[in-house]
Enzyme design. Structure first.
Site, PDB file in Angstrom:
ATOM      1  N   LYS A 252       7.106 -10.505  13.920  1.00  0.00           N
ATOM      2  CA  LYS A 252       6.984  -9.986  12.556  1.00  0.00           C
ATOM      3  C   LYS A 252       8.333 -10.172  11.876  1.00  0.00           C
ATOM      4  CE  LYS A 252       5.125  -5.941  11.939  1.00  0.00           C
ATOM      5  NZ  LYS A 252       4.917  -4.471  11.877  1.00  0.00           N
TER       6      LYS A 252
ATOM      7  N   GLU B  86       3.011  -1.249   5.323  1.00  0.00           N
ATOM      8  CA  GLU B  86       2.982  -2.597   5.887  1.00  0.00           C
ATOM      9  C   GLU B  86       1.595  -3.230   5.731  1.00  0.00           C
ATOM     10  OE1 GLU B  86       5.414  -3.200   9.746  1.00  0.00           O
ATOM     11  OE2 GLU B  86       4.481  -1.204   9.902  1.00  0.00           O
TER      12      GLU B  86
END
Length: 116
Positions: A98, A21
């Site tokens: 997110k 990520e």
């Protein structure tokens, strides 16, 4: 009391618990609400008696550029900076989402909200 809000601020950043990520990056959506007494600026029309939302945006932008493992960490830093800049405010709520989090299935977004 009144609320000054910035909603739907979008940032591309490199946050996340997983190393992948932090390499690939992701889209984040931030909402912010500041509660304070707006009586004076409503009467005087003076920016100096309220909270400048351009300053709020820049605080969020600066904190989004600092890589973090957790959304909670980013939100906590945003709250700290806003209170430092505007100690007279009543409360601040920040939500950070997110987009497409890595949960192993379909999930549009993960989101945390902190209020102080």
């Amino acid at each position: 009391m009144g609320i000054i809000a910035l909603e739907g601020m979008e940032f591309f950043a490199y946050h996340g618990f997983y190393e992948e990520e932090r390499k690939v990056g992701n889209r984040f959506i931030v909402d912010l609400a500041v509660t304070l007494d707006l009586t004076q600026p409503a009467q005087t029309d003076k920016l100096s008696q309220t909270v400048n939302y351009e300053v709020l945006y820049n605080i969020v932008k600066e904190e989004m550029e600092i890589q973090s493992h957790l959304l909670e960490n980013m939100a906590g830093r945003v709250l700290d900076k806003i209170y430092h800049k505007y100690p007279h405010i009543e409360s601040v709520t920040v939500s950070i989402a997110k987009q497409n989090p890595p949960v192993g299935g379909v999930c549009r977004q993960s989101k945390i909200t902190l209020t102080r």
